[in-house]
Design a protein around this motif. Sequence first.
Motif, PDB file in Angstrom:
ATOM      1  N   ARG A 113       0.833  -1.209   0.000  1.00  0.00           N
ATOM      2  CA  ARG A 113       0.000   0.000   0.000  1.00  0.00           C
ATOM      3  C   ARG A 113       0.866   1.257   0.000  1.00  0.00           C
ATOM      4  N   ALA A 114       1.936   1.236   0.768  1.00  0.00           N
ATOM      5  CA  ALA A 114       2.849   2.383   0.819  1.00  0.00           C
ATOM      6  C   ALA A 114       3.506   2.600  -0.542  1.00  0.00           C
ATOM      7  N   LEU A 115       3.911   1.522  -1.188  1.00  0.00           N
ATOM      8  CA  LEU A 115       4.507   1.625  -2.521  1.00  0.00           C
ATOM      9  C   LEU A 115       3.489   2.177  -3.508  1.00  0.00           C
ATOM     10  N   ARG A 116       2.262   1.653  -3.460  1.00  0.00           N
ATOM     11  CA  ARG A 116       1.209   2.135  -4.353  1.00  0.00           C
ATOM     12  C   ARG A 116       0.957   3.618  -4.132  1.00  0.00           C
ATOM     13  N   ARG A 117       0.912   4.043  -2.875  1.00  0.00           N
ATOM     14  CA  ARG A 117       0.677   5.444  -2.534  1.00  0.00           C
ATOM     15  C   ARG A 117       1.801   6.334  -3.077  1.00  0.00           C
ATOM     16  N   VAL A 137      -3.350   2.914  -9.755  1.00  0.00           N
ATOM     17  CA  VAL A 137      -2.146   2.083  -9.837  1.00  0.00           C
ATOM     18  C   VAL A 137      -2.556   0.624  -9.675  1.00  0.00           C
ATOM     19  N   PHE A 138      -3.118   0.261  -8.544  1.00  0.00           N
ATOM     20  CA  PHE A 138      -3.683  -1.066  -8.303  1.00  0.00           C
ATOM     21  C   PHE A 138      -4.817  -0.944  -7.302  1.00  0.00           C
ATOM     22  N   SER A 139      -5.846  -1.753  -7.494  1.00  0.00           N
ATOM     23  CA  SER A 139      -6.966  -1.774  -6.554  1.00  0.00           C
ATOM     24  C   SER A 139      -6.554  -2.500  -5.272  1.00  0.00           C
ATOM     25  N   ARG A 146       4.635  -1.031 -16.354  1.00  0.00           N
ATOM     26  CA  ARG A 146       4.742   0.223 -15.602  1.00  0.00           C
ATOM     27  C   ARG A 146       5.170   0.027 -14.151  1.00  0.00           C
ATOM     28  N   TYR A 147       4.618  -0.990 -13.508  1.00  0.00           N
ATOM     29  CA  TYR A 147       4.794  -1.116 -12.063  1.00  0.00           C
ATOM     30  C   TYR A 147       5.403  -2.443 -11.600  1.00  0.00           C
ATOM     31  N   GLY A 148       5.517  -3.391 -12.508  1.00  0.00           N
ATOM     32  CA  GLY A 148       5.951  -4.731 -12.123  1.00  0.00           C
ATOM     33  C   GLY A 148       7.272  -4.774 -11.391  1.00  0.00           C
ATOM     34  N   GLU A 149       8.258  -4.091 -11.918  1.00  0.00           N
ATOM     35  CA  GLU A 149       9.588  -4.147 -11.305  1.00  0.00           C
ATOM     36  C   GLU A 149       9.554  -3.683  -9.846  1.00  0.00           C
ATOM     37  N   ALA A 150       8.895  -2.568  -9.593  1.00  0.00           N
ATOM     38  CA  ALA A 150       8.846  -2.019  -8.230  1.00  0.00           C
ATOM     39  C   ALA A 150       8.108  -2.958  -7.280  1.00  0.00           C
ATOM     40  N   PHE A 151       6.978  -3.493  -7.721  1.00  0.00           N
ATOM     41  CA  PHE A 151       6.196  -4.367  -6.835  1.00  0.00           C
ATOM     42  C   PHE A 151       6.879  -5.720  -6.642  1.00  0.00           C
ATOM     43  N   LEU A 152       7.472  -6.265  -7.690  1.00  0.00           N
ATOM     44  CA  LEU A 152       8.196  -7.534  -7.542  1.00  0.00           C
ATOM     45  C   LEU A 152       9.396  -7.364  -6.618  1.00  0.00           C
ATOM     46  N   GLN A 153      10.052  -6.230  -6.702  1.00  0.00           N
ATOM     47  CA  GLN A 153      11.188  -5.964  -5.819  1.00  0.00           C
ATOM     48  C   GLN A 153      10.719  -5.881  -4.363  1.00  0.00           C
ATOM     49  N   GLU A 154       9.601  -5.208  -4.139  1.00  0.00           N
ATOM     50  CA  GLU A 154       9.068  -5.094  -2.774  1.00  0.00           C
ATOM     51  C   GLU A 154       8.677  -6.464  -2.226  1.00  0.00           C
ATOM     52  N   ILE A 155       8.054  -7.287  -3.052  1.00  0.00           N
ATOM     53  CA  ILE A 155       7.654  -8.636  -2.622  1.00  0.00           C
ATOM     54  C   ILE A 155       8.892  -9.485  -2.343  1.00  0.00           C
ATOM     55  N   SER A 156       9.896  -9.402  -3.200  1.00  0.00           N
ATOM     56  CA  SER A 156      11.127 -10.161  -2.992  1.00  0.00           C
ATOM     57  C   SER A 156      11.826  -9.740  -1.695  1.00  0.00           C
ATOM     58  N   HIS A 157      11.825  -8.447  -1.446  1.00  0.00           N
ATOM     59  CA  HIS A 157      12.420  -7.932  -0.208  1.00  0.00           C
ATOM     60  C   HIS A 157      11.671  -8.514   0.996  1.00  0.00           C
TER      61      HIS A 157
END
Length: 71
Positions: free
Chosen positions: A4-8, A21-23, A54-65
């Motif tokens: 949620r913080a990343l999306r914000r 960005v994402f629901s 658009r957003y995959g890299e950032a969200f995948l990185q956050e999930i991997s972290h």
Amino acid sequence: EQLRALRRSIAGGENVPAYIVFSDAALADMCQKLPTSDAEFLDVSGVGKSKLERYGEAFLQEISHYLATLE
């Protein structure tokens, strides 16, 4: 909460509402599936090729972290 913080943050940078960005449902599905690749990310509800690009890299990185903190 991290997603949620990343999306914000992304939404603020693009000057759009966070749901663009994402629901919430897409974030919940990410939390259940915990994708670690582009192919897995495309299996998340609400994710298509455009959002992956658009957003995959950032969200995948956050999930991997996140997953790394569990080990």
